[in-house]
Design an enzyme around this catalytic site. Sequence first.
Site, short mmCIF file in Angstrom:
data_model
loop_
_atom_site.label_atom_id
_atom_site.label_comp_id
_atom_site.label_asym_id
_atom_site.label_seq_id
_atom_site.Cartn_x
_atom_site.Cartn_y
_atom_site.Cartn_z
N PRO A 97 48.60 48.58 40.22
CA PRO A 97 48.54 47.60 39.13
C PRO A 97 48.86 46.21 39.68
O PRO A 97 49.48 46.08 40.75
CB PRO A 97 49.64 48.09 38.18
CG PRO A 97 50.62 48.78 39.07
CD PRO A 97 49.80 49.44 40.16
N GLU A 145 38.21 36.05 38.74
CA GLU A 145 36.98 36.55 38.11
C GLU A 145 37.01 36.49 36.59
O GLU A 145 36.01 36.79 35.94
CB GLU A 145 36.74 37.99 38.53
CG GLU A 145 37.72 38.97 37.91
CD GLU A 145 37.46 40.42 38.29
OE1 GLU A 145 36.58 40.67 39.13
OE2 GLU A 145 38.13 41.30 37.73
N HIS A 193 32.94 44.43 38.61
CA HIS A 193 34.09 45.10 37.99
C HIS A 193 33.61 46.25 37.12
O HIS A 193 33.84 46.28 35.90
CB HIS A 193 34.93 44.11 37.17
CG HIS A 193 36.37 44.55 37.05
ND1 HIS A 193 37.44 43.69 37.21
CD2 HIS A 193 36.91 45.76 36.78
CE1 HIS A 193 38.58 44.36 37.03
NE2 HIS A 193 38.27 45.61 36.77
N ALA A 241 40.61 47.79 42.09
CA ALA A 241 41.76 47.78 41.18
C ALA A 241 41.85 46.43 40.44
O ALA A 241 41.30 46.28 39.35
CB ALA A 241 43.03 48.07 41.96
N ARG A 242 42.51 45.45 41.04
CA ARG A 242 42.66 44.13 40.44
C ARG A 242 42.43 43.06 41.52
O ARG A 242 42.95 43.16 42.63
CB ARG A 242 44.05 43.95 39.82
CG ARG A 242 44.24 44.72 38.51
CD ARG A 242 43.39 44.11 37.40
NE ARG A 242 43.54 44.77 36.11
CZ ARG A 242 42.80 45.78 35.67
NH1 ARG A 242 41.87 46.28 36.48
NH2 ARG A 242 43.00 46.31 34.47
N ILE A 261 44.52 57.58 40.06
CA ILE A 261 43.28 57.21 40.75
C ILE A 261 43.43 57.36 42.26
O ILE A 261 42.60 57.98 42.92
CB ILE A 261 42.85 55.78 40.37
CG1 ILE A 261 42.47 55.72 38.89
CG2 ILE A 261 41.68 55.33 41.25
CD1 ILE A 261 42.15 54.32 38.38
N ASP A 310 35.09 45.47 44.02
CA ASP A 310 34.61 45.58 42.65
C ASP A 310 35.31 44.57 41.76
O ASP A 310 34.96 44.42 40.59
CB ASP A 310 34.84 46.99 42.12
CG ASP A 310 34.24 47.18 40.73
OD1 ASP A 310 33.05 46.83 40.56
OD2 ASP A 310 34.94 47.68 39.82
#
Length: 327
Positions: free
Chosen positions: A204, A261, A293, A231-232, A154, A256
Amino acid sequence: MKIYAYEVREDEKEYFEELSAIPGIRLELHSEMLTVESIAGLEPNCGVTVLGMYTYGRRELDLLKSQGVLYLSTRTIGYNHIDIGYARQIGLHVCNAHYDPHGVADYTIMMILLCLRNYKQALWRTQVNDFSLTGLIGKELRDLTVGIIGCGQIGSTVIKELSGFGCRILAYSRHRNPDINNLAQYVSLDTLYKESDVISLHLPLTRETHHMISTEALSKMKKGVVLINCARGALTDIKALIAGIESEHIGALGLDCIEYEEDIVHRDLRTDILSNRDMAYLRQFKNVIHTQHMAFYTDSAVRSMVYCGVHGLIEMEQGKPCTTQLC
């Protein structure tokens, strides 16, 4: 093999229906999460595919193993919700999903542009017939330095797409990707923090990357830096983000995903009172864009996630090479 699919969304069902024709498998779909209470109802020697909204730690993995579950797949690229090390230790086979990186990369570029052009404020104004320009002046990407943290599929695709805008691109990654050597300059993390006008995360979530964007990290960045996270959520410390927005050290946020969350993402909570005060406070700022997300959410990606979720289980059960197998 019996395959149970949990957290199944409406948009996934047509692809599961296509896969139900595969000889030798029986698919059973559930919209709810697979929890410790429901594991006891699984058929022995089955496979299970889930999404990422429930955590599978030692207790859950032990229960799956004792129930006779041999194979687990997550229909996500990220797998921080599964204790892979412990799964490997007890002999439970796990795989994740793969999908084309362009969807998330496109979304990342969109987020950058929305932040740079103050679109949230512009949208609010036009909805009340305010067509003034005061405070809406933007910036052009070609005049800026963009830092990309994480140069996997990505991150490297974001760099390739950004290269067409004429901006200077810095990159930081544990492993160098030769495909982007001519498009970006690899630098240290501190250098990227210091010189970037825009910083986008493509990593990650691990113990090492948890809260990598902290108060200390922000102190190394330019005043007015634009931060993008598709991403996270827990890559960023939400309290550090709040302090950065309040002090105006952060110029804009494109999120995002956001820390904590897990209990809200992809759910309709319009009539609920949300207890995540930090999230509610942060997203109300004029220069904070927060979406649900959904950077991954394209028809192509959803199909790939479902197909990986099922085919990964079949390949592991049959002892065939599974390109997304984690343990």
